[in-house]
Write a protein that holds these residues in place. Structure first.
Motif, short mmCIF file in Angstrom:
data_model
loop_
_atom_site.label_atom_id
_atom_site.label_comp_id
_atom_site.label_asym_id
_atom_site.label_seq_id
_atom_site.Cartn_x
_atom_site.Cartn_y
_atom_site.Cartn_z
N PHE A 48 -0.47 12.42 30.18
CA PHE A 48 0.42 12.09 29.07
C PHE A 48 0.34 13.14 27.95
O PHE A 48 0.98 12.98 26.92
CB PHE A 48 0.07 10.71 28.49
CG PHE A 48 0.20 9.59 29.48
CD1 PHE A 48 1.43 8.98 29.69
CD2 PHE A 48 -0.88 9.16 30.22
CE1 PHE A 48 1.56 7.95 30.60
CE2 PHE A 48 -0.77 8.14 31.13
CZ PHE A 48 0.47 7.52 31.33
N TRP A 49 -0.47 14.20 28.17
CA TRP A 49 -0.67 15.21 27.13
C TRP A 49 -0.26 16.58 27.68
O TRP A 49 -1.07 17.37 28.12
CB TRP A 49 -2.12 15.23 26.66
CG TRP A 49 -2.34 16.07 25.44
CD1 TRP A 49 -2.91 17.30 25.38
CD2 TRP A 49 -1.98 15.75 24.10
NE1 TRP A 49 -2.91 17.79 24.10
CE2 TRP A 49 -2.35 16.85 23.28
CE3 TRP A 49 -1.37 14.65 23.50
CZ2 TRP A 49 -2.13 16.86 21.91
CZ3 TRP A 49 -1.16 14.67 22.14
CH2 TRP A 49 -1.54 15.76 21.36
N MET A 55 8.00 15.39 25.40
CA MET A 55 9.45 15.22 25.22
C MET A 55 9.88 13.79 25.55
O MET A 55 10.71 13.20 24.85
CB MET A 55 10.21 16.24 26.06
CG MET A 55 10.15 17.66 25.49
SD MET A 55 11.24 18.82 26.33
CE MET A 55 10.24 19.24 27.75
N LEU A 56 9.30 13.24 26.62
CA LEU A 56 9.65 11.87 26.98
C LEU A 56 9.14 10.88 25.93
O LEU A 56 9.81 9.88 25.62
CB LEU A 56 9.08 11.53 28.35
CG LEU A 56 9.68 12.31 29.53
CD1 LEU A 56 9.00 11.92 30.83
CD2 LEU A 56 11.18 12.08 29.63
N GLU A 57 7.97 11.17 25.38
CA GLU A 57 7.45 10.30 24.33
C GLU A 57 8.33 10.37 23.08
O GLU A 57 8.51 9.38 22.37
CB GLU A 57 6.00 10.68 24.02
CG GLU A 57 5.03 10.30 25.15
CD GLU A 57 3.78 11.16 25.20
OE1 GLU A 57 3.57 11.96 24.27
OE2 GLU A 57 3.02 11.05 26.18
N GLU A 71 15.27 -0.24 26.47
CA GLU A 71 15.36 1.11 27.02
C GLU A 71 14.05 1.89 26.82
O GLU A 71 13.59 2.62 27.71
CB GLU A 71 16.51 1.88 26.38
CG GLU A 71 17.89 1.39 26.79
CD GLU A 71 18.36 0.19 25.98
OE1 GLU A 71 17.53 -0.38 25.23
OE2 GLU A 71 19.54 -0.18 26.10
N ALA A 72 13.45 1.71 25.62
CA ALA A 72 12.18 2.39 25.34
C ALA A 72 11.10 1.91 26.31
O ALA A 72 10.30 2.72 26.81
CB ALA A 72 11.75 2.12 23.90
N ALA A 73 11.08 0.61 26.60
CA ALA A 73 10.09 0.07 27.53
C ALA A 73 10.30 0.61 28.94
O ALA A 73 9.34 0.91 29.66
CB ALA A 73 10.16 -1.46 27.52
N LEU A 79 7.49 6.72 32.67
CA LEU A 79 6.52 7.76 32.32
C LEU A 79 5.15 7.42 32.90
O LEU A 79 4.47 8.29 33.46
CB LEU A 79 6.44 7.89 30.80
CG LEU A 79 5.44 8.91 30.23
CD1 LEU A 79 5.77 10.32 30.73
CD2 LEU A 79 5.45 8.87 28.70
N VAL A 80 4.76 6.16 32.79
CA VAL A 80 3.48 5.72 33.35
C VAL A 80 3.49 5.86 34.87
O VAL A 80 2.51 6.31 35.49
CB VAL A 80 3.18 4.27 32.93
CG1 VAL A 80 1.97 3.72 33.70
CG2 VAL A 80 2.93 4.19 31.43
N PHE A 81 4.61 5.48 35.49
CA PHE A 81 4.72 5.59 36.96
C PHE A 81 4.57 7.04 37.41
O PHE A 81 3.85 7.34 38.36
CB PHE A 81 6.07 5.03 37.40
CG PHE A 81 6.35 5.24 38.88
CD1 PHE A 81 5.75 4.43 39.83
CD2 PHE A 81 7.21 6.25 39.30
CE1 PHE A 81 6.00 4.62 41.18
CE2 PHE A 81 7.46 6.45 40.63
CZ PHE A 81 6.85 5.63 41.59
#
Length: 783
Positions: A48-49, A55-57, A71-73, A79-81
């Motif tokens: 995640f870093w 950009m996705l964050e 949508e954010a969820a 992103l987690v997947f």
């Protein structure tokens, strides 16, 4: 526990017993420094870093500012997947590399239970009696008690000057033995060595390979292209007063679309899996980039002995040249200039027949012995005869001749004898004896090392793959020419200096090669534009092995040669080189498919979204659907790393212009199909804006699937079955997005019939694209 005085005083004639060694290993631990392990949770958080997650964050933050919590969820879940998939794939690659590391440890000669044996260096314990010789990496801290060596400690201290060490001196773990041989007692292991580490063979180079540099160069161009489109989008949004946050979010997603999210994981996985396959076939990879460098190799410089020949030397002939010498006198002097302890094949080939004839029964007492040294190209035994020092010397004819101060006639006779014995392919050594300042040439001996039974066939097969094989040998020109003719290499013989290096491409064989000449040969070939492979086994081969794009340490190589090489063969001969070339070209084909697909997909997606904005005045896809599109695409393209492919029949080079040009042609055709179906579906089916976004999403997902299958092989897309994981990922991808679109999950629902029509149309388009490929691939020289 730190080794103490109790470990000293080992019986140097018997060494430690197995039981005592086991007890000390339990007390002091293995001769290795434990690697610092990063906790799994930190490895996962690292996903995640990085620029892409950042950009996705940022997109998630913008969604929250716009009040779009659902949508954010969804984007956060995707992103987690993706982080989880990348984490699992990289862990799979690390497991493969860990298996290779376990096979690539340094070995040591140790005296245990009164017998010399080879064991893994990590099994050494304090008090062990160890023997090192030129080409070894010192496996633990030693206190030398016999012999003398020259040590290279530059990797440990940064000091480039070699260090002389003899009885009573230490030799530190990690030093390289450049010359000589010596025995010593282990005084420190593992973390308790002087420099706090053991000498480990595996060195994974961090420098980017040709493939990595090419792919990242393409990505840089894509980012520049997308940046231009982002600028146009922002200008359009300002002129038409579109919502600022939504416009910024859309522009950010265009940049995300051009970044290769799956590239590091795909590249590492492809090369690591190939390395694992190679390890099962007798080829151990020490640096991952060497796998794909093998795909581009068009020239191989091969050692003769043990690689092209059987490495089983036998006496082929003896020719006296001194009036007072007969064959027995020449062979006896050659044997006195040899030693069993060196285990040198040349020495053994002379000692066996000399002993069989009883020539060493009355050998004088030996005062000293100097084993063969590549820098002097001779070996020498010093004996006491009638109270005076008497020398027996053998070596290369052009070295021994000057030592004997031959006149022109004597030198001519020596060269004639060398030609006569060397004409059949025998290696010729000159033999001299006498006092140091009065050496007399006695004659020459010929040692035959016949070609390996499979060598000529392997050379021919490499030639059919576009790899030209040169032979490099220290033998005379006549010997090299004879062996070259037997192997089908050609008969043009050169010396590795002067004119031979200026016209290196015209040489089939290199004779009278010194170890340092090999580096010059490799450099000369590289300056002519060749991607060069080099086989070697000695410490002095290390610079050439490091210089070559593909350094190959043969089965009998020293630890230093293995450390310098990119791959290590575990079986004699060239079969392992043939294997790594084929495997390397398979990796190249997989990454070529990935790269072509990435460039094509980027062109198609960003141009489709940008033109869609200009033509409709609105965003044709939401940021949520764009993120979902990227991950569904990468879910399939990552499986390319293990796909079934057909290796190319000739060496492969990365051509950025050709790749981008071919991808642009395919992208243009995809855009025609995508826009055509989008406009037809939107108008003919009366879709509202939300449903039109779903249709755009489905079009881009399905065309990406088609592109992967069209680009993965040179022939018709049905000519080569896909790999099991790719097929499963594709089916899962198609089924998942079809259900999401038909049921209206995460997007507006569209008619099932429309989804079916799109699938049929995409299949038909894939068949058309497959025909176009027959003209595009040759035009851009893709394969």
């Amino acid at each position: 526990m730190t080794p103490s005085a109790e470990t000293t005083g080992t019986d140097r004639s018997r060494g430690l017993s197995t039981q005592e060694a086991d007890a000390r290993r339990a007390r002091y631990g293995p001769n290795a420094v434990a690697e610092a392990k990063v906790p799994l949770w930190r490895q996962l958080l690292a996903k995640f870093w990085a620029p892409v997650p950042w950009m996705l964050e940022a997109v998630i933050l913008l969604q929250l500012l716009l009040g779009r919590h659902v949508e954010a969820a969804v984007i956060a879940a995707l992103l987690v997947f993706n982080a989880g998939v990348a984490f699992l794939q990289e862990r799979r690659a690390r497991d493969a590399l860990a298996l290779l590391r376990r096979q690539l440890h340094v070995t040591a000669r140790v005296l245990r239970d009164a017998q010399w044996q080879r064991i893994a260096a990590e099994d050494l314990v304090p008090g062990d009696i160890v023997h090192v010789r030129a080409g070894d990496i010192v496996p633990a801290d030693l206190l030398l008690f016999d012999g003398a060596v020259t040590l290279d400690q530059s990797a440990l201290t940064g000091e480039s000057l070699p260090v002389e060490a003899g009885a009573g001196n230490p030799a530190y773990a990690g030093s390289v033995v450049r010359q000589g041989e010596a025995s010593g007692e282990v005084t420190g292991t593992g973390a308790h060595t002087y420099f706090g580490r053991t000498a480990e063979l595996v060195r994974t180079a961090s420098a980017p390979s040709h493939m990595q540099r090419t792919i990242f160069a393409i990505v840089q161009r894509l980012v520049l292209f997308d940046s231009l489109l982002v600028g146009l989008v922002l200008i359009y949004a300002l002129r038409h007063r579109l919502p600022l946050l939504e416009s910024a979010e859309f522009a950010l997603m265009l940049l995300v679309a051009s970044v290769p999210v799956a590239l590091p994981a795909t590249y590492t996985l492809a090369t690591a899996l190939a390395s694992l396959v190679l390890s099962r076939k007798g080829v151990l990879v020490t640096r991952l980039p060497a796998v794909e460098e093998a795909a581009a190799m068009d020239t191989l410089v091969s050692d003769k002995t043990g690689t092209l020949t059987q490495n089983t030397l036998t006496l082929a002939g003896v020719k006296p040249l001194a009036p007072e010498a007969d064959e027995a006198a020449v062979l006896r002097a050659a044997a006195l200039a040899s030693d069993d302890a060196t285990q040198d094949p040349l020495d053994l080939a002379i000692l066996v027949p000399a002993r069989a004839r009883g020539l060493l029964r009355d050998a004088p007492p030996r005062a000293d012995f100097h084993p063969f040294d590549p820098t002097t190209r001779r070996s020498e035994g010093i004996y006491t005869v009638a109270g005076r020092a008497w020398h027996a010397v053998k070596g290369a004819a052009n070295v021994i001749g000057p030592l004997c101060r031959l006149d022109a006639a004597g030198q001519a006779a020596l060269e004639a004898a060398e030609r006569q014995l060397g004409a059949s392919g025998a290696r010729v050594l000159a033999v001299a004896a006498g006092e140091a300042q009065d050496l007399r040439l006695l004659g020459v001996v010929g040692l035959a090392d016949p070609p390996r039974a499979d060598a000529a066939d392997l050379i021919a097969r490499l030639r059919t793959l576009g790899v030209r094989v040169h032979m490099a040998t220290g033998d005379a020109l006549e010997t090299a020419r004879a062996i070259g003719a037997q192997l089908g290499l050609g008969e043009r013989v050169c010396e590795a200096r002067g004119a031979g290096l200026r016209d290196v491409e015209s040489c089939d064989l290199f004779a009278r090669v010194l170890p340092e000449d090999k580096h010059a040969i490799v450099q000369a070939l590289q300056q002519r534009g060749h991607v060069t492979g080099m086989t070697g086994d000695g410490v002095n081969d290390a610079p050439a092995l490091r210089q070559a794009e593909l350094g190959v340490a043969v089965a009998s190589a020293t630890d230093v040669a293995k450390a310098a090489a990119g791959v290590v063969l575990t079986e004699p001969g060239l079969a392992g080189v043939l294997t790594v070339v084929r495997e390397g070209r398979e990796v190249h084909r997989r990454m070529l498919t990935y790269t072509l697909n990435k460039v094509l997909k980027t062109f198609e997606i960003v141009v489709f979204l940008t033109l869609g904005l200009w033509l409709t005045g609105g965003f044709v896809m939401s940021s949520t659907l764009i993120v979902l599109l990227l991950f569904t695409n990468d879910f399939v393209t990552m499986t390319i790393a293990g796909d079934r492919v057909q290796p190319a029949p000739r060496p492969q080079r990365w051509r950025v212009g050709a790749l981008v040009g071919a991808a642009f042609v395919f992208a243009a055709l995809c855009l025609v199909f995508s826009f055509g179906f989008y406009w037809w579906g939107r108008t003919a089916w009366g879709l509202d804006p939300a449903q039109a976004q779903t249709l755009a999403f489905l079009i881009l997902v399905f065309t990406n699937q088609a592109n992967v299958y069209v680009l993965r092989c040179d022939g018709p897309l049905w000519s080569l079955a896909p790999g099991r994981w790719m097929l499963r990922a594709s089916l899962a991808d198609v089924v998942a997005v079809t259900l999401l679109a038909g049921l209206g999950l995460l997007m507006a629902a569209v008619p099932w019939t429309l989804v079916g029509v799109l699938l049929g149309a995409t299949l038909g388009f894939a068949l058309i694209l497959d025909q176009v490929k027959r003209f595009v691939f040759p035009r851009f020289a893709i394969v």
